[in-house]
Scaffold this motif. Structure first.
Motif, PDB file in Angstrom:
ATOM      1  N   UNK A 194     -50.955  13.073  31.090  1.00  0.00           N
ATOM      2  CA  UNK A 194     -51.941  12.206  31.730  1.00  0.00           C
ATOM      3  C   UNK A 194     -51.406  11.906  33.130  1.00  0.00           C
ATOM      4  N   UNK A 250     -49.379  10.278  23.882  1.00  0.00           N
ATOM      5  CA  UNK A 250     -49.709  10.192  22.459  1.00  0.00           C
ATOM      6  C   UNK A 250     -50.400   8.870  22.142  1.00  0.00           C
ATOM      7  N   UNK A 251     -49.849   7.766  22.621  1.00  0.00           N
ATOM      8  CA  UNK A 251     -50.389   6.449  22.265  1.00  0.00           C
ATOM      9  C   UNK A 251     -51.308   5.881  23.333  1.00  0.00           C
ATOM     10  N   UNK A 252     -51.249   6.423  24.520  1.00  0.00           N
ATOM     11  CA  UNK A 252     -51.993   5.918  25.681  1.00  0.00           C
ATOM     12  C   UNK A 252     -51.548   4.531  26.108  1.00  0.00           C
ATOM     13  N   UNK A 264     -48.500   7.053  31.745  1.00  0.00           N
ATOM     14  CA  UNK A 264     -49.243   6.967  30.482  1.00  0.00           C
ATOM     15  C   UNK A 264     -48.491   7.729  29.405  1.00  0.00           C
ATOM     16  N   UNK A 308     -47.383  -1.955  28.981  1.00  0.00           N
ATOM     17  CA  UNK A 308     -48.738  -2.507  28.942  1.00  0.00           C
ATOM     18  C   UNK A 308     -49.482  -1.930  27.744  1.00  0.00           C
ATOM     19  N   UNK A 336     -54.955   0.201  16.664  1.00  0.00           N
ATOM     20  CA  UNK A 336     -55.244   1.482  16.015  1.00  0.00           C
ATOM     21  C   UNK A 336     -55.476   1.245  14.526  1.00  0.00           C
ATOM     22  N   UNK A 357     -47.555   4.029  37.660  1.00  0.00           N
ATOM     23  CA  UNK A 357     -48.125   3.818  36.332  1.00  0.00           C
ATOM     24  C   UNK A 357     -48.045   5.121  35.549  1.00  0.00           C
ATOM     25  N   UNK A 405     -52.237  -4.082  26.470  1.00  0.00           N
ATOM     26  CA  UNK A 405     -53.423  -4.940  26.312  1.00  0.00           C
ATOM     27  C   UNK A 405     -54.734  -4.174  26.463  1.00  0.00           C
ATOM     28  N   UNK A 406     -54.660  -3.028  27.091  1.00  0.00           N
ATOM     29  CA  UNK A 406     -55.896  -2.281  27.320  1.00  0.00           C
ATOM     30  C   UNK A 406     -56.331  -1.494  26.098  1.00  0.00           C
ATOM     31  N   UNK A 407     -55.534  -1.537  25.038  1.00  0.00           N
ATOM     32  CA  UNK A 407     -55.828  -0.728  23.856  1.00  0.00           C
ATOM     33  C   UNK A 407     -56.237  -1.604  22.683  1.00  0.00           C
ATOM     34  N   UNK A 408     -57.327  -1.222  22.043  1.00  0.00           N
ATOM     35  CA  UNK A 408     -57.695  -1.874  20.794  1.00  0.00           C
ATOM     36  C   UNK A 408     -56.703  -1.438  19.726  1.00  0.00           C
ATOM     37  N   UNK A 442     -52.934  10.067  14.963  1.00  0.00           N
ATOM     38  CA  UNK A 442     -53.183   9.777  16.369  1.00  0.00           C
ATOM     39  C   UNK A 442     -53.246  11.049  17.167  1.00  0.00           C
ATOM     40  N   UNK A 443     -54.264  11.141  17.959  1.00  0.00           N
ATOM     41  CA  UNK A 443     -54.358  12.291  18.845  1.00  0.00           C
ATOM     42  C   UNK A 443     -55.004  13.498  18.214  1.00  0.00           C
TER      43      UNK A 443
END
Lengths: 169, 499
Positions: free
Chosen positions: B15, B72-74, B69, B129, B136, B67, B131-134, B144-145
């Motif tokens: 990414x 795998x987990x974003x 990424x 960071x 799992x 930044x 917080x941007x991820x709901x 995942x993925x």
């Protein structure tokens, strides 16, 4: 899409933004930012108002960067929600084309969101190559507007070669 | 601070990362960057192909934020950094340059699009960071993925898993032992490629060796390709493998398509603008060339190419690829670098004439060199074994380019072609069925160089081409420095000056 801001002591910050919507007279746009990610950029904007927004199309690397100032926040409404949701769907499809699993991308928080008003003062090409750094679009600096900063050629990003034609002051 | 070493897969560029800077007069700038390279525990380097606003900003205000990424987990890692220096030579620059050069080569921009500098930053803090991820879902966390509707798969097993959770040392011991036991080059290369498949799951790999010209590589052994590709050639400096050969530096690419997209964007801009900036990363004196197809798998995303070096001399390249993005972690580089060193030493050992059994020729003479395969001496057209009911195959040797065709289909050329022709003529005319490497080396008509003649690798190539195209003829090993010629068909040997 990434929003760039900076603190009072010139420490830059980058945050994932979630859509860009034209507003007002055409020189104003609304940038959407997930509330969960808004603490640092909001503090920076309240301090100095400087904004940079980089928008990149992942499949082609075509990119632009907007430079401008923060005009404040506004309330979000249902049309904003529909816009952001549509943006999310388009982005998910686009990211899928470059190998990002939809199952992952759909985890990204996109609501509740802040609607940040931005007065666009410059738009620059940011696509890699000789044209990067060139001003584009019809944005004109309003002479009556408060200067962003004295003499600052804004520009262009990771991809602007020196010697490329620029419309910098 | 979160150790940078734990973020290795974030540096793979699966990414794209971004860098935020700020000018001295307070204007922020944000850019996507093509490559963030971890230098050591506290430093990273950003690739600079162009002199740009980002550069101007950190030269006047050294603070920056990158930044990264996790592919795998974003999850996101924000690196707070301070600019330290720009490097235009040295190990860090070279490591980053080989990657840019490879992309440039594949997109037809060799010499046009290049690394100007590696800008080194000290990392002073790392923010994690999430917080941007709901959250799992539990079931999804195990896959995942995997992509619910068409997205690309990512390896479920983190590529950065620490070595103590694996069995690499035992794998290394096994590979080492098998290579040490290998009686010939084929066995040695087979052991390595099999281990890559079995022990690591890297099922697409090949070994290429430098040919007599010293400017080309040819594939001598491979695993995992529909067509084995044995014999395929790569010119130094062309594509990923050619770049590794030319620069003699390891190359690891975690998201090839992303790199190619970036290169194509530059190329498209160049074509549409017609502008060049010699002081930037675009050299106007060079011209765009056609794109080069990727080696091996057309849809490979991850590539790891390791030069095989004996001292400073390149003997070949070990090339591995995978359809999964980010399949190779930094520890693979280190681990397989050790393996590659052993392979290079093994190739050198087995390619040395002294390594052949010294009494091979004598023992053959004592046991009788003719007849193990039977067959009467004959003319150019004749039998090479029991004749009744056997298939007849026509082999044609073209003298002008040393090409051999079998039943009208190309088989092999150059040195292996000359070797094959010599062996078959001898087989048909005298009935000989056993030969030594030594006698081939002493035959001036074959044109083998006096030093480092690649004979072993040429024989491997010849064996594999025969297996693919004419399995009725085989060259089985009879021990170090000895081999047989087995023929299960009637041979028509024809020599022609030209096609």
């Amino acid at each position: 899409m990434h929003l760039g801001t900076r603190s009072a002591d010139l420490i830059p910050s980058s945050t994932l933004a979630f859509g860009l919507r034209p507003a007002g007279d055409g020189r104003e746009v609304t940038v959407f930012l997930a509330v969960e990610l808004s603490a640092v950029p909001l503090a920076n904007l309240r301090d100095n108002g400087q904004m940079a927004l980089s928008a990149v199309r992942p499949t082609t690397n075509r990119a632009i960067q907007l430079k401008g100032v923060w005009l404040g926040e506004r309330r979000t409404d249902e049309s904003d929600r529909a816009f952001v949701e549509h943006y999310r769907d388009l982005l998910t499809a686009e990211m899928g084309l470059v190998g990002v699993p939809r199952s992952i991308w759909r985890r990204i928080s996109w609501w509740p969101t802040l609607a940040l008003r931005m007065e666009v003062r410059d738009v620059f090409v940011q696509t890699p190559g000789p044209g990067a750094g060139r001003r584009c679009g019809n944005v004109t600096i309003d002479a009556s507007a408060k200067p962003i900063a004295k003499g600052g050629p804004s520009d262009a990003g990771d991809v602007a070669p020196a010697g490329a034609r620029r419309d910098e002051p | 601070m979160i150790p940078l070493q734990t973020l290795s897969r974030c540096f793979e560029g699966v990414v794209p990362a971004t860098v935020a800077t700020c000018s001295a007069d307070g204007i922020p700038n944000i850019s996507v960057i093509s490559h963030v390279h971890q230098v050591d525990a506290r430093h990273v380097a950003l690739s600079r192909q162009f002199f740009n606003k980002t550069t101007r900003n950190f030269l006047e205000n050294p603070q920056a934020r990158v930044t990264l990424w996790d592919p795998v987990t974003f999850e996101v890692y924000d690196l707070t950094m301070r600019f330290v220096r720009s490097e235009t030579s040295g190990p860090v620059f070279d490591r980053m340059a080989v990657r840019i050069d490879a992309i440039a080569s594949h997109t037809g921009m060799t010499g046009i699009f290049r690394l100007l500098a590696a800008d080194v930053f000290e990392v002073t803090d790392v923010y994690h960071v999430t917080q941007h991820l709901a959250p799992l879902p539990a079931a999804a966390s195990e896959t995942a993925g995997s992509g619910d509707d068409g997205g690309a798969d990512l390896p479920l097993e983190p590529a950065s898993m620490p070595p103590e959770h694996r069995e690499e040392l035992w794998v290394l011991q096994r590979i080492s032992a098998r290579m040490n036991q290998a009686a010939d080059l084929g066995a040695l290369l087979g052991a390595v490629l099999d281990s890559l498949n079995v022990d690591f799951g890297f099922g697409h790999a090949k070994v290429l060796l430098v040919d007599e010209t010293g400017r080309r590589l040819f594939t001598v052994a491979s695993r995992g390709y529909d067509e084995s590709g044995v014999g395929s050639e790569v010119v130094f400096g062309e594509g990923l493998i050619g770049t590794v050969a030319r620069d003699r530096r390891i190359l690891r690419v975690g998201q090839m398509e992303s790199g190619l997209r970036y290169g194509r964007a530059v190329r498209a801009a160049l074509q549409s603008e017609g502008a060049t900036t010699p002081e930037g990363g675009i050299d106007g004196s060079a011209s765009l060339l056609p794109e080069i197809p990727l080696p091996g798998l057309a849809d490979a995303q991850s590539h790891l190419a390791i030069p095989l070096l004996v001292r400073d001399r390149l003997v070949g390249v070990l090339a591995i690829e995978s359809r999964a993005p980010g399949a190779f972690a930094s520890w693979h580089e280190a681990f397989l670098g050790i393996v590659a060193d052993q392979v290079a030493a093994g190739i050198e050992r087995l390619a040395t004439p002294d390594a052949e059994e010294p009494d091979a020729a004598a023992r053959m003479a004592a046991s009788g060199s003719a007849g193990s395969g039977g067959g009467a001496p004959g003319a150019a057209s004749g039998s090479a074994g029991p004749a009744r009911g056997r298939r007849r195959r026509q082999l044609v040797f073209y003298q002008n380019d040393d090409c051999v065709f079998v039943d009208g289909e190309y088989l092999i050329r150059n040195v292996p072609g000359r070797i094959l022709w010599k062996l078959l003529k001898s087989r048909v005319q005298t009935g000989r069925a056993d030969f030594t490497n030594r006698e081939l080396r002493l035959d001036p008509s074959l044109g083998l160089p006096a030093l480092r003649d690649n004979l072993e690798s040429r024989l491997i190539l010849l064996r594999q081409r025969l297996q693919q195209k004419c399995a009725d003829i085989r060259l089985p090993s009879r021990g170090r420095g000895r081999f047989g010629v087995e023929v299960d068909c009637e041979l028509d040997l024809i020599e022609k000056a030209t096609a």
